[in-house]
Design a protein around this motif. Structure first.
Motif: not given
Length: 576
Positions: A490-494
Motif C-alpha cells: 500500500a505504501q509502495a503503490d501510493f
C-alpha cells in the motif's frame, strides 16, 4: 541413415545466494499466507515457491524459517532522519523494527538545500519543531553539501543500512531563498520563482516529492511560525504547478486550520500527483473532525484522485519536563513565555496570572497537542521522596490527593524539583474505538512514526510491529495479511516506489521474518548514544527474527547487526 539427434544443452538454473525456507509467506498483496520458500539472487527475489514444488533448490546460504512468517520489509513513510543519516548510516532503531525503506523530510523540515550562513537557523528550528538536541545536531551533522543534489550524493557516498527516499522541504526552500525572513512574511514573485527552481532541481535529482506544513503546532526556535506557514495561495499554486509540470514526485502536507480538507482536495486536483494529508489523529475534544476529513478524502479517492490521509497506529504520547514544556508551546497563553529558560521560566510557571490564563484556554474544547485532560498526564519520575508515591499515577490523581487544581499540582511539583520531574502526556489517538475506524478506513495510509524526531520525548519506530501485534493479533481489527499489505505494498503503490513492497520474483529482497504469536514491541527505555552524549527514548522489538535489505541481512533476533550498508537511495519514485 539419419544420425541420432543430440539433445540441446540446457542453461542451468542460477544458483541462489540465499534460500529462506520453511516459512509462511505473506506476500504483501493482502492474500492469505502460504507455506513455502523464497530464493534470492543478489539484491532481487529469484523465485517464490510453495512447499509442494519439489525438492529444495540449491543455495549458497540457507535460513530455516522454522514456520515463522516472512513478509516484505516495512515501509515507513513518515520519518525525520534527514540530519541523523549524515552521521549514522545504520539507523538501527528503525532497522531492528523491520523497517527496510524510510521516507525522510516529512512536514518540510529538511536540511537541504542550505547555505552555510543558514545552518545555525536550520538546526535551531529542528531543535524546536522536531525535539532534537541542538548539541547533537551541531556535533553530528556533516555539512558537506549546500544543494539538494549534493545532499543526496552525500547520502549515497556514506551509504545506509536501509533504503531511503527524501522529500525536499518547503520550509527549507523558504529559508534558503529568504533567510530568517522566511518566518516573518510572504514571499515575493521572484522568491517564489527561485523556490520553484530549487524544487525542480531537487525533483530531477531524485527527490520523492515536496513536503510542507500549515499546522499551528509547528513553531520555529524563537516562537515564530515555521516558514511554510507564511506561504500564501500563490506560492502554493506555483509549487504545485512545478510538481505537475515535472511529472515527478508526491506532495505531503501536515495540515492546520488554515488549510481545511476541501481546499487541499483542490490542491490535489491542481498538482495531479500523489497527495498525502497528515496528520489525521483523533481528538476527544473534537471527536468528529478527523472522520469528516478522512471521509472527504475517501470520497475523492474513490473517483480516482491519488489522495490519502495519514493515520497512526499509536497514541501520540510525550515524555517531558517543564524545562522543555513542549505540550504547552502551542497554547496561546504560553506564547509570551516561549523559549524562556532558567529563572525566567521558573517565575513564569509560578505566576498566578499565567496559570489562570492556561486554565481558561484549556477549558475551551479544541483539537490540540494538550487538551486539558489531566487523567492523560502522568508523573513518571521525581527526585522528591514526598512525591514518589505519585509516580506512574496521573496528575489528576495527584491533585485529588493533595487537594489542588491539577495544573497547580503539576507546576508546584516541577518547581519544587527544580524542573527535573519527568511527566508523560497522551495527547491524541487514545480512543481505541476511534483509532480502529481510522486504521480500517479505505482512504487511510498507516504512517506517522516520526522516527528520528522528538527523540527525548518518544519512539514510535515500531509502529508497524504494533499494527501486526496489537491491532491485528490482539484486537483483531484486521487480518494479518491486510495488516502486512498496509505496511508494504500500500505504501509502495501510493508513493510510486518501484519493485518493493511485495514478495514476488523480480522484486527487491527487502524482507522481515517474524513470529506472529509474539510480534510487537517492548516498553520505553532511555539511552545515551547520540552525538554530544544526548539522551533519547528507545524501544525494542519483540518477535523479530530477521531483517534483510536488498538481500543482505541487517538484523537478527531483534538486534541490528550494524555491519553492512546495503540500502539504496531511491531516486526513481513517483515518476509519471
Amino acid at each position: 541413415m539419419a544420425s541420432p539427434s543430440v539433445p540441446s544443452p540446457q542453461t542451468p538454473a542460477p544458483v541462489a545466494d540465499l534460500l529462506i525456507d520453511h516459512v509462511r509467506i505473506l506476500d504483501g498483496s493482502g492474500s492469505a499466507a502460504f507455506e513455502g520458500r523464497v530464493l534470492i539472487k543478489g539484491d532481487r527475489i529469484l523465485a517464490v515457491q510453495g512447499r509442494e514444488q519439489g525438492p529444495v533448490p540449491a543455495a549458497r546460504e540457507t535460513v530455516d524459517g522454522g514456520g515463522l512468517c516472512l513478509m516484505p520489509g516495512i515501509i515507513d513513510s513518515h520519518t525525520h532522519y534527514d540530519a541523523q543519516i549524515t552521521w549514522d548510516p545504520f539507523l538501527s532503531q528503525s532497522v531492528k523494527m523491520g523497517v527496510t525503506t524510510a521516507l525522510i523530510g516529512n512536514c518540510g523540515f529538511t536540511i537541504a538545500p542550505c547555505l552555510p550562513q543558514n545552518r545555525d537557523l536550520v538546526m535551531k528550528n529542528l531543535t524546536q519543531v522536531e525535539g532534537m538536541s541542538l548539541d547533537s545536531l551541531r556535533a553530528g551533522i556533516d555539512w558537506a553539501f549546500e544543494t539538494f543534489p549534493e545532499y543526496l550524493a552525500l547520502i549515497e557516498r556514506k551509504g545506509c543500512a536501509m533504503n531511503l527516499a527524501a522529500f525536499v522541504g518547503h520550509s527549507t526552500l523558504r529559508n534558503h531563498v529568504m533567510g530568517s525572513q522566511a518566518s516573518d512574511r510572504a514571499a515575493s514573485a521572484d522568491e517564489i520563482a527561485a523556490m520553484q527552481g530549487l524544487l525542480r532541481e531537487a525533483l530531477e535529482a531524485g527527490a520523492i516529492g515536496l513536503a510542507t506544513t500549515t499546522s499551528t503546532s509547528h513553531s520555529a526556535y524563537d516562537g515564530r511560525p515555521m516558514p511554510s506557514r507564511l506561504a500564501r495561495q500563490e506560492e502554493f499554486d506555483a509549487l504545485l504547478d512545478t510538481l505537475r509540470e515535472t511529472g515527478r514526485g508526491s506532495f505531503m502536507l501536515t495540515k492546520g486550520p488554515a488549510t481545511p480538507v476541501p481546499q487541499l482536495l483542490q490542491w490535489a486536483e491542481r498538482c495531479q500527483r500523489p497527495f498525502l494529508v497528515a496528520a489525521l489523529l483523533h481528538s476527544s475534544m473534537a471527536p468528529l473532525d478527523t472522520f469528516r476529513d478522512l471521509d472527504q478524502i475517501g470520497e475523492r479517492a474513490a473517483t480516482g484522485l491519488r489522495v490519502r490521509g495519514a493515520v497512526a497506529t499509536t497514541p501520540l504520547s510525550f515524555d517531558f519536563r517543564l524545562d522543555t514544556p513542549y505540550p504547552l508551546e502551542p497554547l496561546a497563553a504560553w506564547k509570551p513565555h516561549f523559549g524562556a529558560k532558567g529563572e525566567t521560566l521558573r517565575q513564569a510557571l509560578a505566576s498566578t496570572t499565567l496559570r489562570d490564563s492556561l486554565r481558561l484556554e484549556l477549558a475551551t474544547p479544541a483539537r490540540r497537542l494538550f487538551s486539558g485532560d489531566w487523567t492523560m498526564v502522568h508523573v513518571l519520575e521525581t527526585r522528591l521522596p514526598a512525591y514518589q508515591r505519585f509516580e506512574q499515577h496521573s496528575v489528576a490523581e495527584m491533585a485529588a490527593a493533595l487537594g489542588k487544581d491539577p495544573l497547580d499540582a503539576m507546576f508546584d511539583l516541577a518547581l519544587e524539583d527544580d524542573l527535573q520531574t519527568l511527566f508523560s502526556v497522551v495527547s491524541l489517538n487514545h480512543d481505541e474505538a476511534a483509532v480502529t475506524r481510522l486504521l480500517t478506513h479505505p482512504a487511510s495510509l498507516v504512517s506517522l512514526s516520526d522516527a528520528g524526531a522528538h527523540l527525548s520525548f518518544l519512539d514510535e519506530s515500531g509502529f508497524g510491529l504494533h499494527l501486526l501485534g496489537y491491532w491485528s493479533r490482539q484486537r483483531g481489527i484486521m487480518g494479518l495479511p491486510e495488516a502486512v499489505r498496509r505496511l508494504t505494498s500500500a505504501q509502495a503503490d501510493f508513493f510510486g516506489i518501484p519493485d518493493r513492497g511485495r514478495i514476488a520474483a523480480g522484486q527487491h529482497a527487502d524482507l522481515l521474518l517474524f513470529d506472529p504469536a509474539q510480534v510487537g514491541r517492548q516498553g520505553k527505555r532511555r539511552v545515551q548514544d547520540l552525538p554530544a552524549q544526548a539522551t533519547r527514548v528507545a524501544t525494542d522489538p519483540v518477535g523479530v527474527q530477521g531483517v534483510w535489505v536488498n538481500g543482505v541481512r541487517v538484523a537478527r533476533e531483534g538486534q541490528a547487526l550494524e555491519k553492512g550498508k546495503p540500502g539504496r537511495l531511491l531516486r526513481d519514485c513517483a515518476i509519471g
